[in-house]
Design a protein around this motif. Structure first.
Motif, PDB file in Angstrom:
ATOM      1  N   ALA A  79       0.762  -1.231  -0.003  1.00 12.16           N
ATOM      2  CA  ALA A  79       0.015   0.118   0.160  1.00 12.16           C
ATOM      3  C   ALA A  79       0.915   1.322   0.002  1.00 12.16           C
ATOM      4  N   THR A  80       1.795   1.154   0.512  1.00 12.19           N
ATOM      5  CA  THR A  80       2.864   2.207   0.668  1.00 12.19           C
ATOM      6  C   THR A  80       3.615   2.593  -0.705  1.00 12.19           C
ATOM      7  N   LEU A  81       4.050   1.660  -1.267  1.00 17.41           N
ATOM      8  CA  LEU A  81       4.606   1.620  -2.624  1.00 17.41           C
ATOM      9  C   LEU A  81       3.738   2.054  -3.595  1.00 17.41           C
ATOM     10  N   ASP A  82       2.494   1.602  -3.475  1.00 16.06           N
ATOM     11  CA  ASP A  82       1.329   1.977  -4.658  1.00 16.06           C
ATOM     12  C   ASP A  82       1.156   3.698  -4.249  1.00 16.06           C
ATOM     13  N   ALA A  83       1.354   4.052  -3.079  1.00 17.67           N
ATOM     14  CA  ALA A  83       1.048   5.563  -2.806  1.00 17.67           C
ATOM     15  C   ALA A  83       1.914   6.367  -3.477  1.00 17.67           C
ATOM     16  N   LEU A  84       3.202   5.628  -3.652  1.00 21.18           N
ATOM     17  CA  LEU A  84       4.373   6.498  -4.084  1.00 21.18           C
ATOM     18  C   LEU A  84       4.297   6.657  -5.717  1.00 21.18           C
ATOM     19  N   ASP A  85       3.498   6.089  -6.286  1.00 18.22           N
ATOM     20  CA  ASP A  85       3.549   5.761  -7.770  1.00 18.22           C
ATOM     21  C   ASP A  85       2.644   6.816  -8.351  1.00 18.22           C
ATOM     22  N   ALA A  86       2.792   7.751  -9.246  1.00 18.70           N
ATOM     23  CA  ALA A  86       2.209   8.433 -10.019  1.00 18.70           C
ATOM     24  C   ALA A  86       2.880   9.072 -11.200  1.00 18.70           C
ATOM     25  N   GLU A  87       2.377   9.432 -12.050  1.00 17.11           N
ATOM     26  CA  GLU A  87       2.859  10.230 -13.179  1.00 17.11           C
ATOM     27  C   GLU A  87       3.411  11.596 -12.878  1.00 17.11           C
ATOM     28  N   GLY A  88       4.540  12.065 -13.551  1.00 14.55           N
ATOM     29  CA  GLY A  88       4.958  13.445 -13.606  1.00 14.55           C
ATOM     30  C   GLY A  88       6.194  13.604 -12.313  1.00 14.55           C
ATOM     31  N   GLU A  89       6.467  14.667 -12.345  1.00 12.92           N
ATOM     32  CA  GLU A  89       7.692  14.983 -11.447  1.00 12.92           C
ATOM     33  C   GLU A  89       7.024  15.567  -9.947  1.00 12.92           C
ATOM     34  N   ILE A  90       7.600  14.853  -9.050  1.00 14.55           N
ATOM     35  CA  ILE A  90       7.059  14.961  -7.740  1.00 14.55           C
ATOM     36  C   ILE A  90       7.707  15.633  -6.970  1.00 14.55           C
ATOM     37  N   THR A  91       7.353  16.435  -6.057  1.00 14.78           N
ATOM     38  CA  THR A  91       7.899  16.957  -4.796  1.00 14.78           C
ATOM     39  C   THR A  91       7.017  16.926  -3.769  1.00 14.78           C
ATOM     40  N   TYR A  92       7.596  16.283  -2.565  1.00 11.60           N
ATOM     41  CA  TYR A  92       6.872  16.156  -1.341  1.00 11.60           C
ATOM     42  C   TYR A  92       7.074  17.365  -0.418  1.00 11.60           C
ATOM     43  N   PHE A  93       5.935  17.516   0.333  1.00  9.15           N
ATOM     44  CA  PHE A  93       6.066  18.563   1.477  1.00  9.15           C
ATOM     45  C   PHE A  93       5.477  17.901   2.896  1.00  9.15           C
ATOM     46  N   ALA A  94       6.026  18.355   4.009  1.00  6.28           N
ATOM     47  CA  ALA A  94       5.499  17.984   5.325  1.00  6.28           C
ATOM     48  C   ALA A  94       3.972  19.265   5.654  1.00  6.28           C
ATOM     49  N   ARG A  95       3.210  18.705   6.005  1.00  8.28           N
ATOM     50  CA  ARG A  95       2.310  19.918   6.694  1.00  8.28           C
ATOM     51  C   ARG A  95       2.716  20.293   8.130  1.00  8.28           C
ATOM     52  N   THR A  96       3.192  21.278   8.285  1.00  5.46           N
ATOM     53  CA  THR A  96       3.983  21.656   9.613  1.00  5.46           C
ATOM     54  C   THR A  96       2.944  22.522  10.507  1.00  5.46           C
ATOM     55  N   GLY A  97       1.906  23.241  10.344  1.00  9.61           N
ATOM     56  CA  GLY A  97       1.530  23.927  10.866  1.00  9.61           C
ATOM     57  C   GLY A  97       2.151  25.294  11.176  1.00  9.61           C
ATOM     58  N   GLU A  98       3.186  25.079  12.231  1.00 12.90           N
ATOM     59  CA  GLU A  98       4.035  26.347  12.534  1.00 12.90           C
ATOM     60  C   GLU A  98       5.553  25.720  12.479  1.00 12.90           C
ATOM     61  N   PRO A 106       4.211  32.634  -1.426  1.00 17.31           N
ATOM     62  CA  PRO A 106       4.684  33.827  -0.866  1.00 17.31           C
ATOM     63  C   PRO A 106       3.080  34.792  -0.967  1.00 17.31           C
ATOM     64  N   GLY A 107       3.001  35.665   0.138  1.00 14.01           N
ATOM     65  CA  GLY A 107       1.741  36.379   0.192  1.00 14.01           C
ATOM     66  C   GLY A 107       0.719  35.673   1.099  1.00 14.01           C
ATOM     67  N   HIS A 108       0.971  34.600   1.391  1.00  8.69           N
ATOM     68  CA  HIS A 108      -0.016  33.646   2.196  1.00  8.69           C
ATOM     69  C   HIS A 108       1.051  33.142   3.334  1.00  8.69           C
ATOM     70  N   ASP A 109       0.447  32.126   4.178  1.00 11.60           N
ATOM     71  CA  ASP A 109       1.215  31.771   5.378  1.00 11.60           C
ATOM     72  C   ASP A 109       2.324  30.755   4.854  1.00 11.60           C
ATOM     73  N   GLU A 110       3.576  31.130   4.699  1.00 13.86           N
ATOM     74  CA  GLU A 110       4.662  30.162   4.219  1.00 13.86           C
ATOM     75  C   GLU A 110       5.304  29.584   5.347  1.00 13.86           C
ATOM     76  N   SER A 111       4.706  29.469   6.509  1.00 10.74           N
ATOM     77  CA  SER A 111       5.290  28.522   7.651  1.00 10.74           C
ATOM     78  C   SER A 111       4.481  27.227   7.541  1.00 10.74           C
ATOM     79  N   GLY A 112       3.694  26.805   6.704  1.00 11.57           N
ATOM     80  CA  GLY A 112       2.769  25.872   6.598  1.00 11.57           C
ATOM     81  C   GLY A 112       3.534  24.744   5.944  1.00 11.57           C
ATOM     82  N   ARG A 113       4.585  24.489   5.433  1.00 16.38           N
ATOM     83  CA  ARG A 113       5.070  23.457   4.877  1.00 16.38           C
ATOM     84  C   ARG A 113       6.545  23.363   4.880  1.00 16.38           C
ATOM     85  N   ALA A 114       7.183  22.324   4.738  1.00 14.63           N
ATOM     86  CA  ALA A 114       8.506  22.055   4.625  1.00 14.63           C
ATOM     87  C   ALA A 114       8.767  20.851   3.796  1.00 14.63           C
ATOM     88  N   GLY A 115       9.697  21.083   2.744  1.00 19.17           N
ATOM     89  CA  GLY A 115      10.087  20.259   1.765  1.00 19.17           C
ATOM     90  C   GLY A 115      10.671  18.698   2.422  1.00 19.17           C
TER      91      GLY A 115
END
Length: 254
Positions: free
Chosen positions: A165-184, A227-236
């Motif tokens: 299930a984890t491997l399947d979730a990593l498979d998708a077409e295109g160039e992919i960049t991941y981010f963590a939703r960090t809140g603060e 930019p122009g919004h809350d830039e603290s909510g994600r981390a690569g």
């Protein structure tokens, strides 16, 4: 039960469709991660047993316990499975995986400071779209990898999240960049609140979040963090870090 281990590996190899190009492309991302993890594990065993010249596609059991042999009936069936396959190094790893199962079944002590079953990532990769070819790069028929060296693969980050299930979730077409939703700020010891990804495919951008339903769904989170919004909510984060979060989510809902 111990005698069944090589037969189980043989049956897995027998069930593989080695010519399923569509599966290879569909699972290109996970296959690349699995190949990298095999290279890392094999490098650890090669270094421990001074088999660097045989790395990467080699019979590890031959170096660990030279006397171990695949039963003749299993070996005969295996050769029938391997008929017509290429390259020769692929056949060598299949023989090595069966022989490794024989070694495990013998019940001897294996070093605890070396990577787990070195062939499991490679078997999973084969099951998700067949084999590979090696030229200047490792060609996985959908992804290309640099082979690197024993040293560079030893220092690679481990990829231990091998659940389907984890491997399947990593498979998708295109160039992919991941981010963590960090809140603060950046996620702390408690980990991220969630993960999102940005896919760019055929000039179109898709922002998606991994949800409690264990699937990717459209999200505005990344747009709101620009930019122009809350830039603290994600981390690569890396795809291996994303896989670890996905695996936790899958286990948590099991």
């Amino acid at each position: 039960m111990a005698d069944d281990l090589p037969l189980l590996v043989l049956e897995r190899l027998r069930a593989i469709d080695w010519n399923d190009d569509s599966a290879a492309y569909e699972h290109a991302n996970s296959r690349a991660l699995l190949m990298r993890e095999y290279l890392r594990r094999a490098a650890g065993w090669a270094r421990a047993y001074r088999a660097e010249e045989s790395w990467p596609f080699f019979d590890i059991a031959e170096h660990v316990t030279p006397g171990v042999r695949t039963p003749s009936d299993v070996a005969t069936e295996l050769e029938a499975v391997l008929t017509g396959l290429a390259p020769s190094s692929l056949k060598k790893t299949c023989r090595g995986a069966v022989r490794w199962a024989v070694l495990r079944g013998a019940g001897g002590e294996l070093p605890r400071d070396l990577p787990d079953d070195p062939y499991e990532p490679l078997l999973l990769m084969y099951e998700r779209g067949g084999g590979y070819f090696v030229e200047e790069f490792i060609d996985l028929d959908g992804a290309m990898l640099r082979l690197g060296t024993v040293e560079s693969n030893l220092s690679a980050r481990p990829f231990r999240t091998l659940a389907p299930a984890t491997l399947d979730a990593l498979d998708a077409e295109g160039e992919i960049t991941y981010f963590a939703r960090t809140g603060e700020g950046h996620p702390g010891a408690g980990g991220p609140r969630g993960i999102v990804r940005r896919r760019v495919d055929d000039g179109r951008t898709y922002d998606e979040a991994f949800t409690h339903d264990l699937r990717w769904e459209p999200t505005d989170h990344l747009r709101l963090c620009e930019p122009g919004h809350d830039e603290s909510g994600r981390a690569g984060i890396t795809e291996i870090e994303a896989a670890a979060f996905i695996e936790l989510a899958v286990v948590g809902t099991a």
